[in-house]
Design an enzyme around this catalytic site. Structure first.
Site, PDB file in Angstrom:
ATOM      1  N   GLY A  18      44.766  40.500  57.149  1.00 30.76           N
ATOM      2  CA  GLY A  18      44.800  39.121  56.664  1.00 30.76           C
ATOM      3  C   GLY A  18      43.867  38.240  57.475  1.00 30.76           C
ATOM      4  O   GLY A  18      43.434  38.612  58.573  1.00 30.76           O
ATOM      5  N   ARG A  19      43.556  37.082  56.931  1.00 30.43           N
ATOM      6  CA  ARG A  19      42.687  36.124  57.619  1.00 30.43           C
ATOM      7  C   ARG A  19      43.315  34.743  57.576  1.00 30.43           C
ATOM      8  O   ARG A  19      43.917  34.352  56.574  1.00 30.43           O
ATOM      9  CB  ARG A  19      41.299  36.069  56.976  1.00 30.43           C
ATOM     10  CG  ARG A  19      40.540  37.389  57.000  1.00 30.43           C
ATOM     11  CD  ARG A  19      39.114  37.222  56.474  1.00 30.43           C
ATOM     12  NE  ARG A  19      38.444  38.506  56.299  1.00 30.43           N
ATOM     13  CZ  ARG A  19      37.823  39.157  57.275  1.00 30.43           C
ATOM     14  NH1 ARG A  19      37.801  38.649  58.498  1.00 30.43           N
ATOM     15  NH2 ARG A  19      37.230  40.314  57.033  1.00 30.43           N
ATOM     16  N   LYS A  41      46.165  40.170  66.154  1.00 35.36           N
ATOM     17  CA  LYS A  41      45.609  38.865  65.782  1.00 35.36           C
ATOM     18  C   LYS A  41      44.475  38.541  66.737  1.00 35.36           C
ATOM     19  O   LYS A  41      44.693  38.394  67.942  1.00 35.36           O
ATOM     20  CB  LYS A  41      46.690  37.791  65.848  1.00 35.36           C
ATOM     21  CG  LYS A  41      46.214  36.395  65.441  1.00 35.36           C
ATOM     22  CD  LYS A  41      47.377  35.419  65.427  1.00 35.36           C
ATOM     23  CE  LYS A  41      46.940  34.031  64.988  1.00 35.36           C
ATOM     24  NZ  LYS A  41      48.101  33.092  64.902  1.00 35.36           N
ATOM     25  N   ASP A 124      56.668  25.077  62.095  1.00 35.34           N
ATOM     26  CA  ASP A 124      55.849  25.464  60.942  1.00 35.34           C
ATOM     27  C   ASP A 124      56.593  26.455  60.046  1.00 35.34           C
ATOM     28  O   ASP A 124      56.051  27.493  59.654  1.00 35.34           O
ATOM     29  CB  ASP A 124      54.529  26.062  61.420  1.00 35.34           C
ATOM     30  CG  ASP A 124      53.441  26.023  60.343  1.00 35.34           C
ATOM     31  OD1 ASP A 124      53.607  25.268  59.354  1.00 35.34           O
ATOM     32  OD2 ASP A 124      52.429  26.735  60.494  1.00 35.34           O
TER      33      ASP A 124
END
Length: 265
Positions: A18-19, A41, A124
């Site tokens: 993922g990005r 990451k 978040d």
């Protein structure tokens, strides 16, 4: 360079998983355990400034402190990368049944309560930060991305110049410039509950300003009038969890989720 030839510390990259806005997440493995995947990451080259490096370290430290069965497990923090638990099932939105989604949300509520008891505010909470294990009934849901988490003891001196969290889930007090608190996470969790049960968060708008105004001024939507299977009790439960004043919300995220589950089963 082929991703299979890239190494960060003792971790070998296998593929891109993922990005994000400042980093790429790879599926990788430690050289000593090639059969156990990890998520790696790695900050992008142009985001390896002091601010992003500090945020990466904070993400590692807060997740390690909040460790539990439904918080992503951190393994190692490198100079510009993190090695952590690889969660293969995707985000919570892949769960198709209401029962499974409520179970996942209850698990995340418990993880948040544990973090709050340790003086950590996630800041978040949203569907994309809730991952599920490939075998959901075995591993359940996992709370990820503590990148903008805060310690309650640090709040009095922290006045961010802008809101870092995702606007569809931000509590009114945070939008007013007040420090985030456990009640702010509860508000974000309530917005997440609505999205996972109805398909959209409580407030939507075409501009950021309009979305901010909705959180600050609009009444919490009532869903029992528009969705047949949602009872009126859900409306009042949601209204309390999304109260404009944080002191009026529930004492814990788990209390809120237990009431939701009882109301709509």
């Amino acid at each position: 360079m082929d991703t299979g030839e890239r190494y960060f510390g003792d971790y070998a990259v296998e593929s891109v998983a993922g990005r994000g806005g400042s980093a790429t997440v790879y599926r990788a493995h430690h050289l000593s355990t090639p059969d156990r995947p990890v998520a790696l990451k790695v900050l992008d080259d142009h985001h390896r400034d002091p601010a992003h490096l500090t945020r990466l370290r904070r993400e590692f430290d807060f997740a390690r402190r909040a460790a539990g069965p439904h918080v992503v497990t951190m393994y190692e923090c490198g100079p510009d990368w993190l090695a952590m638990q690889y969660v293969a099932g995707g985000t919570v939105t892949v769960l198709t049944s209401r029962t499974d989604r409520l179970l996942a949300l209850a698990q995340i509520a418990g993880a948040l309560d544990r973090a709050h008891a340790l003086g950590i505010v996630h800041c978040d909470v949203k569907p994309t930060n809730i991952l599920v294990c490939e075998d959901f009934w075995d591993g359940g849901a996992v709370l990820t991305d503590f990148g903008i988490a805060r310690a309650v003891t640090d709040q009095t001196d922290h006045r961010p110049a802008h809101v870092e969290a995702s606007l569809p889930y931000v509590a009114p007090e945070v939008l007013r410039g007040q420090p985030p608190s456990p009640a702010s996470d509860e508000y974000a969790l309530a917005c997440t509950v609505v999205e996972l049960l109805t398909g959209a968060p409580p407030f939507t708008a075409t501009t950021s300003m309009a979305l901010v105004s909705a959180h600050l001024n609009r009444r919490v939507p009532q869903y029992s009038h528009r969705i047949e299977w949602i009872p009126r009790a859900f409306d009042s439960i949601l209204a309390k969890a999304m109260a404009k004043t944080p002191e009026l919300r529930y004492q814990s995220c788990s209390e809120f989720l237990a009431l939701v589950a009882r109301a709509i089963r």
